[in-house]
Motif scaffolding. Structure first.
Motif, PDB file in Angstrom:
ATOM      1  N   GLY A 121       0.818  -1.207   0.000  1.00  0.00           N
ATOM      2  CA  GLY A 121       0.000   0.000   0.000  1.00  0.00           C
ATOM      3  C   GLY A 121       0.854   1.260   0.000  1.00  0.00           C
ATOM      4  O   GLY A 121       0.523   2.260  -0.639  1.00  0.00           O
ATOM      5  N   THR A 122       1.955   1.200   0.720  1.00  0.00           N
ATOM      6  CA  THR A 122       2.875   2.342   0.771  1.00  0.00           C
ATOM      7  C   THR A 122       3.363   2.715  -0.626  1.00  0.00           C
ATOM      8  O   THR A 122       3.356   3.888  -1.015  1.00  0.00           O
ATOM      9  CB  THR A 122       4.093   2.002   1.662  1.00  0.00           C
ATOM     10  OG1 THR A 122       3.648   1.838   3.007  1.00  0.00           O
ATOM     11  CG2 THR A 122       5.148   3.099   1.625  1.00  0.00           C
ATOM     12  N   TYR A 148      -3.964   7.451   7.412  1.00  0.00           N
ATOM     13  CA  TYR A 148      -2.657   6.833   7.202  1.00  0.00           C
ATOM     14  C   TYR A 148      -2.582   6.356   5.759  1.00  0.00           C
ATOM     15  O   TYR A 148      -3.505   5.715   5.263  1.00  0.00           O
ATOM     16  CB  TYR A 148      -2.479   5.643   8.151  1.00  0.00           C
ATOM     17  CG  TYR A 148      -1.171   4.893   7.988  1.00  0.00           C
ATOM     18  CD1 TYR A 148       0.040   5.482   8.315  1.00  0.00           C
ATOM     19  CD2 TYR A 148      -1.157   3.584   7.504  1.00  0.00           C
ATOM     20  CE1 TYR A 148       1.239   4.791   8.176  1.00  0.00           C
ATOM     21  CE2 TYR A 148       0.038   2.878   7.366  1.00  0.00           C
ATOM     22  CZ  TYR A 148       1.228   3.486   7.698  1.00  0.00           C
ATOM     23  OH  TYR A 148       2.405   2.795   7.561  1.00  0.00           O
ATOM     24  N   ASN A 215      -7.565   4.086  10.103  1.00  0.00           N
ATOM     25  CA  ASN A 215      -6.301   4.173  10.822  1.00  0.00           C
ATOM     26  C   ASN A 215      -6.301   5.185  11.968  1.00  0.00           C
ATOM     27  O   ASN A 215      -5.262   5.482  12.548  1.00  0.00           O
ATOM     28  CB  ASN A 215      -5.183   4.473   9.827  1.00  0.00           C
ATOM     29  CG  ASN A 215      -4.920   3.275   8.901  1.00  0.00           C
ATOM     30  OD1 ASN A 215      -4.386   2.269   9.338  1.00  0.00           O
ATOM     31  ND2 ASN A 215      -5.325   3.377   7.643  1.00  0.00           N
ATOM     32  N   ASP A 243      -7.647   6.638  -1.155  1.00  0.00           N
ATOM     33  CA  ASP A 243      -6.788   5.578  -0.652  1.00  0.00           C
ATOM     34  C   ASP A 243      -7.696   4.472  -0.124  1.00  0.00           C
ATOM     35  O   ASP A 243      -8.217   4.541   0.989  1.00  0.00           O
ATOM     36  CB  ASP A 243      -5.859   6.101   0.445  1.00  0.00           C
ATOM     37  CG  ASP A 243      -4.919   5.015   0.956  1.00  0.00           C
ATOM     38  OD1 ASP A 243      -5.065   3.849   0.511  1.00  0.00           O
ATOM     39  OD2 ASP A 243      -4.062   5.322   1.793  1.00  0.00           O
ATOM     40  N   LYS A 271      -3.843  -4.714   0.599  1.00  0.00           N
ATOM     41  CA  LYS A 271      -4.530  -5.611   1.538  1.00  0.00           C
ATOM     42  C   LYS A 271      -5.376  -6.693   0.832  1.00  0.00           C
ATOM     43  O   LYS A 271      -4.795  -7.659   0.357  1.00  0.00           O
ATOM     44  CB  LYS A 271      -5.310  -4.785   2.557  1.00  0.00           C
ATOM     45  CG  LYS A 271      -4.327  -3.907   3.367  1.00  0.00           C
ATOM     46  CD  LYS A 271      -4.850  -3.300   4.647  1.00  0.00           C
ATOM     47  CE  LYS A 271      -3.701  -2.714   5.453  1.00  0.00           C
ATOM     48  NZ  LYS A 271      -3.687  -1.272   5.587  1.00  0.00           N
TER      49      LYS A 271
HETATM   50  C1  LIG Z   1      -2.410  -0.323   5.351  1.00  0.00           C
HETATM   51  C2  LIG Z   1      -2.622   0.966   4.652  1.00  0.00           C
HETATM   52  C3  LIG Z   1      -1.627   1.554   3.855  1.00  0.00           C
HETATM   53  C4  LIG Z   1      -0.237   1.006   3.776  1.00  0.00           C
HETATM   54  O1  LIG Z   1      -0.185  -0.253   3.181  1.00  0.00           O
HETATM   55  P1  LIG Z   1       1.115  -1.169   3.450  1.00  0.00           P
HETATM   56  O2  LIG Z   1       0.849  -2.373   2.601  1.00  0.00           O
HETATM   57  O3  LIG Z   1       1.152  -1.438   4.908  1.00  0.00           O
HETATM   58  O4  LIG Z   1       2.302  -0.398   2.990  1.00  0.00           O
HETATM   59  C5  LIG Z   1      -1.941   2.685   3.153  1.00  0.00           C
HETATM   60  N1  LIG Z   1      -3.161   3.237   3.226  1.00  0.00           N
HETATM   61  C6  LIG Z   1      -4.143   2.717   3.985  1.00  0.00           C
HETATM   62  C7  LIG Z   1      -5.487   3.364   4.013  1.00  0.00           C
HETATM   63  C8  LIG Z   1      -3.894   1.571   4.740  1.00  0.00           C
HETATM   64  O5  LIG Z   1      -4.860   1.077   5.521  1.00  0.00           O
END
Ligand SMILES: *Cc1c(COP(=O)(O)O)cnc(C)c1O
Length: 436
Positions: A121-122, A148, A215, A243, A271
């Motif tokens: 996700g990052t 986040y 988050n 996001d 995710k």
């Molecule tokens: C978990 C999350 C991220 C980051 O994803 P990672 O796979 O942990 O890098 C980014 N945005 C949101 C909304 C998240 O819940």
């Protein structure tokens, strides 16, 4: 309260881990920083259950922080992975699996015409921001307090999740210059959005938002807030980024944008679309996506992006979700759990509220019965985190595994049964609400 005598193997493994890995964990959210005590080392997952290194069984509401919507070791996912592993784990060349996962995403997510697969996700949010800046030729971005978006430098301010849990408003190592172009606004506040656009509108490359925030605990974006974002970004030629790393394929097949009927310009995913393997994605309008290298000039790459195992798990997960009406059942079961926990809190005079969207939710321990609604970080951050820590351990010591922070959402999977939910409510009432 933390009862490590009950988990000697976890204790030994965590002591060893702490000498090898900072804090003994490879992601700070796992460190139990907000609830104290030793993290529980997990050994095995099966359906809605996790089993720890000491053989204790838990009903799992963490679900790897979201991905495991089908529960652990789902037969379709296991089979897809077994098939994939036998024919090669990475080629660094195009594969058919990538087309299939991209196709599933494009078919499901209304605003996504093209998609690029990444590994987390990052990476997805970092790349989407770069693309929005490259596309608009502008630098400023807006993010919301308590949201986040992973740990890219420019997004690591007023971030939720572990950053909130550990009260790190702005990480050391992030140069002030990197975040100077990041404007922070309160979530669910349409007026602040309108005022900021009046002032800076034509300098803003992108607005990034969790349409359902997960988050700072679960906080649902209001129609007025999300509508204002859509209107103002359109008016000023700003890229609106949803996001949906957490909400995508979680709050509905196709995500929050499908549930709410509102289309952003770019969407980030992760995710659930990886089915428990490392996958992220960003996608959107063809007109914007064609600016990504090698068609356009905005650089973004990845040695393992579109990995055969990761895509196999993602495809298997989305195909199960697509071919069965699981979301309606998730909705019912989630309502049952939310109602049960809230009733238990009310019955025993614990000031609490449940925010929920589909199968993602948070039980907030309010500082008093008349505390304001949990609609932004300002409200959420005033919750009773000490009481939350008690609640966490009361459940964990009785076979129910919840996220170890007030500022995280918890989830249901299709493997959770009504009987497990009723057991969870019973455990919470008997071991916590009755005696808190
Ligand atoms: C978990 C999350 C991220 C980051 O994803 P990672 O796979 O942990 O890098 C980014 N945005 C949101 C909304 C998240 O819940």
């Amino acid at each position: 309260m933390t009862n490590t005598s009950y988990r000697p193997n976890s204790k030994i493994l965590m002591e060893q881990a702490e000498s090898l890995i900072p804090g003994g964990v490879n992601s700070p959210a796992r460190a139990f920083g907000a609830v104290g005590g030793t993290p529980i080392v997990m050994l095995r997952g099966e359906g809605a259950y996790l089993f720890d290194a000491d053989g204790n069984r838990y009903i799992d509401y963490v679900l790897s922080w979201g991905p495991m919507i089908l529960g652990h070791s789902h037969p379709a996912v296991v089979e897809a992975l077994q098939k994939a592993v036998r024919i090669g784990t990475s080629f660094g060349a195009p594969t058919q699996n990538e087309n299939r996962l991209a196709e599933l995403v494009v078919e499901a997510v209304p605003s996504v015409e093209m998609v690029r697969l990444v590994n987390s996700g990052t990476e997805a949010t970092m790349s989407a921001i770069r693309l929005a800046r490259g596309y608009t030729g502008r630098n400023r971005i807006i993010k919301f307090a308590g949201n986040y978006h992973g740990h890219a430098d420019s997004l690591l301010v007023a971030a939720g999740s572990a950053a909130a849990t550990f009260s790190v408003p702005n990480s050391p190592g992030v140069p002030p210059g990197t975040v100077a172009d990041t404007l922070i606004l309160p979530y669910n506040n349409p007026q602040a959005v309108a005022e900021t656009f009046d002032r800076f509108g034509d300098e803003i490359a992108a607005v990034i938002v969790e349409p359902v925030a997960g988050n700072m605990g679960c906080v649902v974006g209001s129609p007025d807030f999300l509508g204002t974002l859509r209107r103002e970004t359109e008016k000023h030629g700003t890229v609106l980024i949803f996001d949906e790393v957490m909400s995508g394929f979680r709050v509905a097949y196709g995500g929050a944008q499908r549930r709410f009927g509102i289309a952003p310009d770019l969407t980030t995913l992760g995710k659930v679309i990886g089915g428990g393997l490392p996958v992220g994605a960003y996608g959107g309008k063809r007109e914007i996506m064609r600016h990504v290298l090698p068609v356009g000039k905005v650089f973004q790459a990845g040695t393992l992006s579109g990995n055969p195992l990761a895509t196999a798990a993602g495809i298997a997960t989305l195909e199960v979700l697509q071919n069965t009406n699981l979301y309606a059942k998730l909705e019912q079961k989630s309502q049952r759990l939310a109602d049960g926990l809230l009733n238990a809190a009310n019955k025993h005079n614990v000031p609490a509220v449940v925010n929920r969207c589909g199968s993602m939710m948070t039980l907030f321990f309010k500082s008093s019965q008349d505390a304001p609604a949990m609609m932004d970080w300002d409200a959420a951050s005033k919750c009773d985190t000490a009481l939350f820590a008690k609640y966490f351990w009361s459940l964990a010591n009785n076979g129910v595994y919840m996220p170890c922070s007030q500022f995280e959402a918890f989830f249901l999977s299709t493997a959770h049964t009504d009987a497990m939910i009723d057991e969870t409510i019973e455990v919470a009432e008997q071991n916590f609400f009755c005696v808190h």
